[in-house]
Scaffold this motif. Structure first.
Motif, mmCIF file in Angstrom:
data_model
loop_
_atom_site.group_PDB
_atom_site.id
_atom_site.type_symbol
_atom_site.label_atom_id
_atom_site.label_comp_id
_atom_site.label_asym_id
_atom_site.label_seq_id
_atom_site.Cartn_x
_atom_site.Cartn_y
_atom_site.Cartn_z
ATOM 1 N N TYR A 205 7.101 10.070 -167.574
ATOM 2 C CA TYR A 205 7.173 9.348 -166.181
ATOM 3 C C TYR A 205 6.165 8.613 -165.867
ATOM 4 O O TYR A 205 5.029 8.321 -166.673
ATOM 5 C CB TYR A 205 6.873 10.961 -165.280
ATOM 6 C CG TYR A 205 5.326 11.429 -165.955
ATOM 7 C CD1 TYR A 205 4.206 11.577 -165.284
ATOM 8 C CD2 TYR A 205 5.691 12.526 -166.855
ATOM 9 C CE1 TYR A 205 3.177 12.177 -165.685
ATOM 10 C CE2 TYR A 205 4.599 13.268 -167.531
ATOM 11 C CZ TYR A 205 3.291 12.878 -167.041
ATOM 12 O OH TYR A 205 2.306 13.729 -167.259
ATOM 13 N N GLY A 206 6.151 7.698 -164.860
ATOM 14 C CA GLY A 206 5.341 6.558 -164.688
ATOM 15 C C GLY A 206 5.251 6.066 -163.231
ATOM 16 O O GLY A 206 6.150 6.471 -162.564
ATOM 17 N N VAL A 207 4.167 5.306 -163.177
ATOM 18 C CA VAL A 207 4.223 4.594 -161.843
ATOM 19 C C VAL A 207 3.921 3.092 -162.265
ATOM 20 O O VAL A 207 3.221 2.740 -162.939
ATOM 21 C CB VAL A 207 3.000 4.920 -160.811
ATOM 22 C CG1 VAL A 207 3.121 4.234 -159.502
ATOM 23 C CG2 VAL A 207 3.237 6.594 -160.488
ATOM 24 N N ASP A 208 4.872 2.355 -161.761
ATOM 25 C CA ASP A 208 4.607 0.955 -161.971
ATOM 26 C C ASP A 208 3.248 0.228 -161.682
ATOM 27 O O ASP A 208 2.780 0.607 -160.543
ATOM 28 C CB ASP A 208 5.714 -0.002 -161.199
ATOM 29 C CG ASP A 208 7.178 0.115 -161.582
ATOM 30 O OD1 ASP A 208 7.453 0.593 -162.722
ATOM 31 O OD2 ASP A 208 8.103 -0.510 -160.827
ATOM 32 N N GLY A 209 2.685 -0.457 -162.598
ATOM 33 C CA GLY A 209 1.546 -1.191 -162.269
ATOM 34 C C GLY A 209 0.186 -0.238 -162.837
ATOM 35 O O GLY A 209 -0.663 -0.575 -162.918
ATOM 36 N N ILE A 210 0.617 1.134 -163.397
ATOM 37 C CA ILE A 210 -0.225 1.951 -163.834
ATOM 38 C C ILE A 210 -0.124 2.038 -165.339
ATOM 39 O O ILE A 210 -1.059 2.104 -166.125
ATOM 40 C CB ILE A 210 -0.447 2.984 -163.175
ATOM 41 C CG1 ILE A 210 -0.937 2.699 -161.483
ATOM 42 C CG2 ILE A 210 -1.257 4.162 -163.443
ATOM 43 C CD1 ILE A 210 -0.809 3.876 -160.548
ATOM 44 N N GLY A 211 1.164 3.012 -165.492
ATOM 45 C CA GLY A 211 1.324 3.083 -166.811
ATOM 46 C C GLY A 211 2.418 4.483 -166.803
ATOM 47 O O GLY A 211 2.964 4.792 -166.047
ATOM 48 N N VAL A 212 2.646 4.872 -168.177
ATOM 49 C CA VAL A 212 3.823 5.669 -168.548
ATOM 50 C C VAL A 212 3.157 7.013 -169.364
ATOM 51 O O VAL A 212 2.078 6.886 -170.260
ATOM 52 C CB VAL A 212 4.801 5.069 -169.181
ATOM 53 C CG1 VAL A 212 5.724 6.260 -169.920
ATOM 54 C CG2 VAL A 212 5.600 4.109 -168.739
ATOM 55 N N MET A 213 3.394 8.324 -169.042
ATOM 56 C CA MET A 213 2.799 9.280 -169.376
ATOM 57 C C MET A 213 4.176 10.123 -170.347
ATOM 58 O O MET A 213 5.291 9.806 -169.946
ATOM 59 C CB MET A 213 2.407 10.404 -168.315
ATOM 60 C CG MET A 213 1.054 9.890 -167.848
ATOM 61 S SD MET A 213 -0.347 10.353 -168.944
ATOM 62 C CE MET A 213 -0.410 12.073 -168.784
ATOM 63 N N ARG A 214 3.747 10.803 -171.372
ATOM 64 C CA ARG A 214 4.662 11.649 -171.928
ATOM 65 C C ARG A 214 4.224 12.770 -172.484
ATOM 66 O O ARG A 214 2.873 12.828 -172.959
ATOM 67 C CB ARG A 214 5.125 10.581 -173.155
ATOM 68 C CG ARG A 214 6.383 11.685 -174.167
ATOM 69 C CD ARG A 214 6.550 10.508 -175.159
ATOM 70 N NE ARG A 214 7.650 11.145 -175.833
ATOM 71 C CZ ARG A 214 7.731 11.842 -177.067
ATOM 72 N NH1 ARG A 214 6.645 12.456 -177.448
ATOM 73 N NH2 ARG A 214 8.817 12.178 -177.689
ATOM 74 N N ASN A 215 4.659 14.114 -172.342
ATOM 75 C CA ASN A 215 4.080 15.321 -172.537
ATOM 76 C C ASN A 215 5.287 16.132 -173.061
ATOM 77 O O ASN A 215 6.335 16.295 -172.395
ATOM 78 C CB ASN A 215 3.481 15.851 -171.369
ATOM 79 C CG ASN A 215 2.210 15.087 -170.874
ATOM 80 O OD1 ASN A 215 2.188 14.436 -169.981
ATOM 81 N ND2 ASN A 215 1.414 15.431 -171.504
ATOM 82 N N PRO A 216 4.838 16.912 -174.429
ATOM 83 C CA PRO A 216 5.961 17.815 -174.773
ATOM 84 C C PRO A 216 5.699 19.179 -174.012
ATOM 85 O O PRO A 216 4.534 19.520 -173.591
ATOM 86 C CB PRO A 216 5.785 17.901 -176.146
ATOM 87 C CG PRO A 216 4.205 17.533 -176.338
ATOM 88 C CD PRO A 216 3.986 16.701 -175.221
ATOM 89 N N VAL A 217 6.845 19.917 -173.826
ATOM 90 C CA VAL A 217 6.538 21.277 -173.404
ATOM 91 C C VAL A 217 6.585 22.339 -174.503
ATOM 92 O O VAL A 217 7.568 22.368 -175.440
ATOM 93 C CB VAL A 217 7.739 21.657 -172.186
ATOM 94 C CG1 VAL A 217 7.733 23.170 -171.820
ATOM 95 C CG2 VAL A 217 7.749 20.679 -171.184
ATOM 96 N N ILE A 218 5.755 22.956 -174.886
ATOM 97 C CA ILE A 218 5.627 24.103 -175.963
ATOM 98 C C ILE A 218 5.306 25.452 -175.529
ATOM 99 O O ILE A 218 4.920 25.739 -174.233
ATOM 100 C CB ILE A 218 4.558 23.693 -177.064
ATOM 101 C CG1 ILE A 218 3.026 23.972 -176.291
ATOM 102 C CG2 ILE A 218 4.719 22.285 -177.253
ATOM 103 C CD1 ILE A 218 2.015 23.890 -177.215
ATOM 104 N N ARG A 219 5.588 26.439 -176.377
ATOM 105 C CA ARG A 219 5.711 27.887 -176.021
ATOM 106 C C ARG A 219 3.926 28.087 -176.048
ATOM 107 O O ARG A 219 3.373 27.967 -176.923
ATOM 108 C CB ARG A 219 6.345 28.534 -177.055
ATOM 109 C CG ARG A 219 6.387 30.184 -176.793
ATOM 110 C CD ARG A 219 7.137 31.136 -177.621
ATOM 111 N NE ARG A 219 8.335 30.287 -178.179
ATOM 112 C CZ ARG A 219 9.401 30.066 -177.704
ATOM 113 N NH1 ARG A 219 9.625 30.864 -176.479
ATOM 114 N NH2 ARG A 219 10.663 29.598 -178.158
ATOM 115 N N ALA A 220 3.426 28.858 -174.980
ATOM 116 C CA ALA A 220 2.182 29.206 -174.786
ATOM 117 C C ALA A 220 1.826 30.272 -175.726
ATOM 118 O O ALA A 220 2.684 30.969 -176.343
ATOM 119 C CB ALA A 220 1.834 29.676 -173.333
#
Length: 304
Positions: A288-303
């Protein structure tokens, strides 16, 4: 400027850096080398006030390619953390701040279909914050409805108490990206803090872009994809309550302080609003991201 918190080794504490293309400038080391003292932590830098941004930007411009030895290194050689790894108090969240999201929430979550008369405010504790690449924890004993919400987040730069809308933007230090992770089945009698505030439910980053670099925060595209499939896309112009209104409304009764974060709400496309509804599960990856700021990437894992 684009400012990050980074570390060179897993056991290191976070350090304040400025992004210059594919290089990270360690601002404290730069300050030591130039005789212009600079802090090594993001909150300490924000505390210096707006003049610190202008002075640091000017220092970087003056140095240009003559960077002191050891003050800069490739971005690829460091780990980028959440820009504020731990806020001093809870993050302020704004719910139901895009018209289409209000409509989908009314369908999927039984919230009110009418536009709110005042901003809907909740909070996330500092322990919810994680950074780029960090996992979002899925605890099946607590939720079967883990949802996503991409948001533009505001970082406050100067103390704001009973601020008028006309003066509100002068209190903004900068902007970052956040995912308001939500366990939809943990809303309790209308209260959202458990749903919104569990550990790892506030991925933030990858940087803070200072306010001078974003002349109009109400004209930024924002988007989110799950496993490569786009789920959300909108523009911050569609916010119902704009940033000056949010700052004025919050500061009318709660003093906003340097380093406080306000997540401004999400557009349509959340999992709860889909037919059939969709959720995040271990093995999923959200970008996910916002233009002009950057992009994030996060995996979902079992707690656990």
């Amino acid at each position: 400027m684009k400012l990050i918190t980074f570390r060179r080794h897993p056991a290191d504490a976070g350090r304040l850096g400025a992004l210059l293309s594919d290089q990270v400038v360690d601002l404290a080391l730069l300050g030591d080398a130039t005789g212009e003292p600079l802090p090594d932590a993001m909150l300490d830098f924000i505390d210096l006030g707006p003049q610190a941004v202008a002075q640091t930007a000017a220092l970087l411009d003056d140095i240009g390619d003559d960077m002191p030895l050891g003050a800069a290194q490739p971005l690829a050689n460091v780990t980028v953390m959440a820009p504020i790894p731990r806020t001093r108090k809870n993050i302020f969240g704004i719910g139901l701040n895009y018209a289409e999201h209000i409509a989908e929430s009314a369908r999927g979550l039984d919230t009110a279909a009418d536009m709110p008369e005042k901003p809907v405010i909740f909070s996330k504790p500092p322990t919810a914050i994680v950074g780029p690449g960090d996992p979002i924890l899925h605890d099946a004993s607590l939720t079967q409805q883990l949802d996503w919400e991409v948001e533009l987040a505001i970082v406050i730069g100067t103390r704001a108490q009973r601020v008028a809308e006309a003066d509100a933007m002068s209190r903004v230090f900068g902007y970052t990206v956040m995912c308001d992770v939500s366990a939809r089945d943990n809303r309790r009698a209308g209260q959202w803090i458990v749903s919104k505030g569990m550990d790892s439910y506030a991925p933030m980053g990858p940087c803070i872009v200072t306010a001078d670099e974003i002349p109009d925060p109400h004209d930024l595209d924002l988007w989110l994809a799950k496993n490569g499939e786009e789920k959300q896309r909108s523009n911050t112009r569609d916010m119902y309550f704009k940033i000056p209104h949010l700052i004025a409304d919050l500061s009318a009764g709660i003093t906003l302080e340097p380093g406080d974060v306000i997540a401004t709400g999400t557009p349509e496309g959340v999992g709860a609003g889909r037919d059939p509804q969709e959720w995040m599960w271990p093995g999923d990856v959200i970008e996910y991201g916002v233009d002009g700021i950057g992009v994030m990437r996060n995996p979902v894992i079992r707690a656990g």
